[in-house]
Design a protein around this motif. Sequence first.
Motif, PDB file in Angstrom:
ATOM      1  N   THR A   1       0.810  -1.223   0.000  1.00  0.00           N
ATOM      2  CA  THR A   1       0.000   0.000   0.000  1.00  0.00           C
ATOM      3  C   THR A   1       0.842   1.272   0.000  1.00  0.00           C
ATOM      4  OG1 THR A   1      -0.179  -0.179   2.409  1.00  0.00           O
ATOM      5  CG2 THR A   1      -2.001  -1.051   1.108  1.00  0.00           C
ATOM      6  N   GLY A   2       2.169   1.147   0.184  1.00  0.00           N
ATOM      7  CA  GLY A   2       3.027   2.326   0.231  1.00  0.00           C
ATOM      8  C   GLY A   2       3.295   2.767   1.659  1.00  0.00           C
ATOM      9  N   ASN A   3       4.079   3.811   1.770  1.00  0.00           N
ATOM     10  CA  ASN A   3       4.520   4.298   3.075  1.00  0.00           C
ATOM     11  C   ASN A   3       3.669   5.477   3.519  1.00  0.00           C
ATOM     12  OD1 ASN A   3       5.972   5.385   5.284  1.00  0.00           O
ATOM     13  ND2 ASN A   3       7.882   4.593   4.490  1.00  0.00           N
ATOM     14  N   MET A   4       2.999   5.334   4.660  1.00  0.00           N
ATOM     15  CA  MET A   4       2.112   6.381   5.167  1.00  0.00           C
ATOM     16  C   MET A   4       2.868   7.646   5.553  1.00  0.00           C
ATOM     17  SD  MET A   4      -0.815   4.385   7.377  1.00  0.00           S
ATOM     18  CE  MET A   4       0.262   4.213   8.795  1.00  0.00           C
ATOM     19  N   LYS A   5       4.187   7.525   5.768  1.00  0.00           N
ATOM     20  CA  LYS A   5       4.934   8.713   6.165  1.00  0.00           C
ATOM     21  C   LYS A   5       4.944   9.774   5.059  1.00  0.00           C
ATOM     22  CE  LYS A   5       7.786   6.603   9.732  1.00  0.00           C
ATOM     23  NZ  LYS A   5       9.121   6.267  10.234  1.00  0.00           N
ATOM     24  N   PHE A   6       4.710   9.339   3.808  1.00  0.00           N
ATOM     25  CA  PHE A   6       4.604  10.319   2.732  1.00  0.00           C
ATOM     26  C   PHE A   6       3.338  11.154   2.859  1.00  0.00           C
ATOM     27  CE2 PHE A   6       7.522   7.308   0.583  1.00  0.00           C
ATOM     28  CZ  PHE A   6       8.493   8.195   0.159  1.00  0.00           C
ATOM     29  N   ASP A   7       2.386  10.697   3.651  1.00  0.00           N
ATOM     30  CA  ASP A   7       1.130  11.433   3.836  1.00  0.00           C
ATOM     31  C   ASP A   7       1.132  12.298   5.083  1.00  0.00           C
ATOM     32  OD1 ASP A   7      -0.406  10.454   1.574  1.00  0.00           O
ATOM     33  OD2 ASP A   7      -0.342   8.515   2.569  1.00  0.00           O
ATOM     34  N   MET A   8       2.265  12.358   5.765  1.00  0.00           N
ATOM     35  CA  MET A   8       2.289  13.154   6.995  1.00  0.00           C
ATOM     36  C   MET A   8       2.070  14.630   6.662  1.00  0.00           C
ATOM     37  SD  MET A   8       6.358  13.350   7.880  1.00  0.00           S
ATOM     38  CE  MET A   8       7.469  14.296   6.820  1.00  0.00           C
TER      39      MET A   8
ATOM     40  N   GLY B   1      21.309   8.501  13.205  1.00  0.00           N
ATOM     41  CA  GLY B   1      21.104   7.070  13.282  1.00  0.00           C
ATOM     42  C   GLY B   1      21.696   6.350  12.092  1.00  0.00           C
ATOM     43  N   SER B   2      22.458   7.075  11.281  1.00  0.00           N
ATOM     44  CA  SER B   2      22.974   6.530  10.030  1.00  0.00           C
ATOM     45  C   SER B   2      24.498   6.518   9.956  1.00  0.00           C
ATOM     46  CB  SER B   2      22.401   7.310   8.837  1.00  0.00           C
ATOM     47  OG  SER B   2      22.734   8.682   8.918  1.00  0.00           O
ATOM     48  N   LEU B   3      25.170   7.277  10.815  1.00  0.00           N
ATOM     49  CA  LEU B   3      26.634   7.168  10.912  1.00  0.00           C
ATOM     50  C   LEU B   3      27.022   5.998  11.807  1.00  0.00           C
ATOM     51  CD1 LEU B   3      27.958  10.850  11.238  1.00  0.00           C
ATOM     52  CD2 LEU B   3      28.232   9.286   9.304  1.00  0.00           C
ATOM     53  N   VAL B   4      26.127   5.619  12.703  1.00  0.00           N
ATOM     54  CA  VAL B   4      26.299   4.439  13.558  1.00  0.00           C
ATOM     55  C   VAL B   4      25.247   3.418  13.121  1.00  0.00           C
ATOM     56  CG1 VAL B   4      27.288   5.682  15.508  1.00  0.00           C
ATOM     57  CG2 VAL B   4      24.810   5.510  15.305  1.00  0.00           C
ATOM     58  N   PRO B   5      25.450   2.130  13.400  1.00  0.00           N
ATOM     59  CA  PRO B   5      24.556   1.106  12.850  1.00  0.00           C
ATOM     60  C   PRO B   5      23.207   0.990  13.560  1.00  0.00           C
ATOM     61  CG  PRO B   5      26.320   0.081  14.119  1.00  0.00           C
ATOM     62  CD  PRO B   5      26.653   1.545  14.050  1.00  0.00           C
ATOM     63  N   ILE B   6      22.498   2.118  13.632  1.00  0.00           N
ATOM     64  CA  ILE B   6      21.142   2.142  14.176  1.00  0.00           C
ATOM     65  C   ILE B   6      20.139   1.833  13.067  1.00  0.00           C
ATOM     66  CG2 ILE B   6      19.388   3.604  15.266  1.00  0.00           C
ATOM     67  CD1 ILE B   6      21.637   2.823  17.150  1.00  0.00           C
ATOM     68  N   GLY B   7      20.452   2.271  11.866  1.00  0.00           N
ATOM     69  CA  GLY B   7      19.566   2.016  10.730  1.00  0.00           C
ATOM     70  C   GLY B   7      18.915   3.243  10.144  1.00  0.00           C
ATOM     71  N   GLY B   8      19.227   4.430  10.712  1.00  0.00           N
ATOM     72  CA  GLY B   8      18.689   5.660  10.147  1.00  0.00           C
ATOM     73  C   GLY B   8      17.306   6.003  10.670  1.00  0.00           C
ATOM     74  N   HIS B   9      16.904   7.247  10.406  1.00  0.00           N
ATOM     75  CA  HIS B   9      15.583   7.730  10.812  1.00  0.00           C
ATOM     76  C   HIS B   9      14.893   8.381   9.621  1.00  0.00           C
ATOM     77  CE1 HIS B   9      16.005   6.617  14.975  1.00  0.00           C
ATOM     78  NE2 HIS B   9      17.186   7.211  15.032  1.00  0.00           N
ATOM     79  N   ASN B  10      13.782   9.016   9.894  1.00  0.00           N
ATOM     80  CA  ASN B  10      12.883   9.493   8.847  1.00  0.00           C
ATOM     81  C   ASN B  10      13.500  10.636   8.026  1.00  0.00           C
ATOM     82  OD1 ASN B  10      10.689  10.088   7.269  1.00  0.00           O
ATOM     83  ND2 ASN B  10       9.417  10.867   8.927  1.00  0.00           N
ATOM     84  N   VAL B  11      13.752  10.350   6.761  1.00  0.00           N
ATOM     85  CA  VAL B  11      14.316  11.374   5.866  1.00  0.00           C
ATOM     86  C   VAL B  11      13.220  12.195   5.190  1.00  0.00           C
ATOM     87  CG1 VAL B  11      16.453  10.111   5.386  1.00  0.00           C
ATOM     88  CG2 VAL B  11      14.427   9.665   4.001  1.00  0.00           C
ATOM     89  N   LEU B  12      11.968  11.851   5.422  1.00  0.00           N
ATOM     90  CA  LEU B  12      10.879  12.507   4.696  1.00  0.00           C
ATOM     91  C   LEU B  12      10.529  13.881   5.249  1.00  0.00           C
ATOM     92  CD1 LEU B  12       8.498   9.496   4.069  1.00  0.00           C
ATOM     93  CD2 LEU B  12      10.058  10.594   2.463  1.00  0.00           C
ATOM     94  N   GLU B  13      10.825  14.129   6.525  1.00  0.00           N
ATOM     95  CA  GLU B  13      10.481  15.441   7.088  1.00  0.00           C
ATOM     96  C   GLU B  13      11.234  16.566   6.368  1.00  0.00           C
ATOM     97  OE1 GLU B  13      11.159  14.732  11.245  1.00  0.00           O
ATOM     98  OE2 GLU B  13       9.045  14.325  11.596  1.00  0.00           O
TER      99      GLU B  13
END
Length: 421
Positions: free
Chosen positions: A203-210, A325-337
Motif C-alpha cells: 500500500t506504500g509508506n504512510m509517512k509520505f502522507d504526513m 542514526g545513520s553514521l552508527v549502525p542504528i539504521g537511520g531515521h525518517n528522511v521525509l520530514e
Amino acid sequence: MRYLYTLAMFLVTPLLVLRLLARGVRSRPYHQRWPERFGFFRTPGFNGSLWVHAVSVGEVNAAEPLIKALQRDYPKAQLVVTTVTPTGTARVQQLFGDSVFHVYLPYDLPYAVSRFLKKIRPRLALIVETEIWPNLYFACRRRGIPLMIVNARLSERSLRGYRPLRGLLRSALRCVTLIAAQSRTDAARYRLLGADPQQVLVTGNMKFDMPIPDGAVELAAGMREQWGPRRPVWMAASTHEGEEQAVLEAHLQVLKRLPDALLLLAPRHPERFRLVEHSVRSLGFTVATRGLEGVPSSSHQVFVIDAMGQLMPFFAGSDVAFVGGSLVPIGGHNVLEPAALSVPVLVGPHTFNFDEITRSLIEQGGAMRVTGAAQLGPDVLRLLLDAASRERMGRDAQGVFERERGAVQRVMQLIDGMLQE
C-alpha cells in the motif's frame, strides 16, 4: 514453541522491570504508569473501539495521518492508541491530547494481554510497522478481533534476527487478517517470515502522507530573522551516541570557511539532552538550547533542540539536513520530514530501517550518502557554499515526497472493507 516463548517472557519480566528502573534514572517518565505494562489501568468503558499501536515517536508520526483519517471518517468511534516508550506517549499527547485514549501496551504475557483486551474491547486492531507479539496476536484471533499490520516494514537485519523463532512467528502472522506493506521488498520479507501470501498487500509508506504542521514555514521564517536571515544553517536531526562528536567536528570544519554558520543539533532521546549540551559546551562552542533560550541568536554557533516533536520548523529553517542514526549502525531515521520541506538531505552509510525511501531519494537526486564521519564536514560545507545544488536537491526531494503520497487512502479503503464485514 509458544509455551517456551511464554515461559521465557515470564522469566525475563524481572529484567524488563530492572531495565525500566535503570532507564528511569536518566528519564523519569520511565518510572511512571508501571501497572499499565501489566494490563492494569482504569476501564474506559469502551465497546468496539478502534485500536492503533505505535511503539515510539517514529511510529506515532507515521500513524498520525491514519489516526486523523480514522477520526474524520469514524467520528463516533472510541479510539485507543498504545505506545511502549515515554517519548511515544508524549508525542501522542502532543498530537491528539484527550481526543484519543492512550495506554501503554502491556508486556506479552497472557494474563496481561487478556486484561488489556477486556478493558478496551476493540473491534479492529492496527499495528504500525514491525511489532510482532505472539501472545497478543493469538489472543486477538481467539476473540475474533481483526488484526492488521499497517505501514508494515521488515528490514533484512530484523528478518535474520527472527529466524530462530520462525515457526512461532509464522503461527502468529497467520493470526493477522491483512498486512499492508510499505514496499514490495517488505512484503516479500513478511512472506519469507511465514505470512500468508494472500494476506500481504503493498500500500506504500504512510509517512509520505504526513502533514506539514500549520505555521511551520512561517515560524521558521521568524526564527531565521532572529538568528540572522543570511546565515548558513545546517541541522543534525535524531542523532545517537557516537554521532554528536562527528557532527561537532564537522561543524568545526564548516566554521573555518563560514564563521557565522549555525548548527541545529537535535539528539534522538530526551535522556541525552543534557549530556549533549555539556559536550557541546566542553568543546568551546557558544550554545543555546530550546528549553532555555527558545531560539538561537546571531551570536550562537550551536543550538541544541532539547524538545520532542518540534523538528519541522527547524527543518524548514535549515539549508541542509543530516538525518542521524545513520553514521552508527542504528539504521537511520525518517528522511521525509526535510524532504517534504524541500531541504537537501544527507545520510550516513547505515539506513537499513528506511532503505527504500532513502535509496529513492538518493537516486532521484534529493539526498546524498556520506561515506563516513570524516566526510560529513566536507559534504555539508560543499552544499552550504553551493546554493544552486541545494535548490536542485531540495526540489528533487520534495518531488519524491509528492509522488509517493496516497498510502493512507489505500489503507483506509482496506479498513473500511474490514469494518463493513
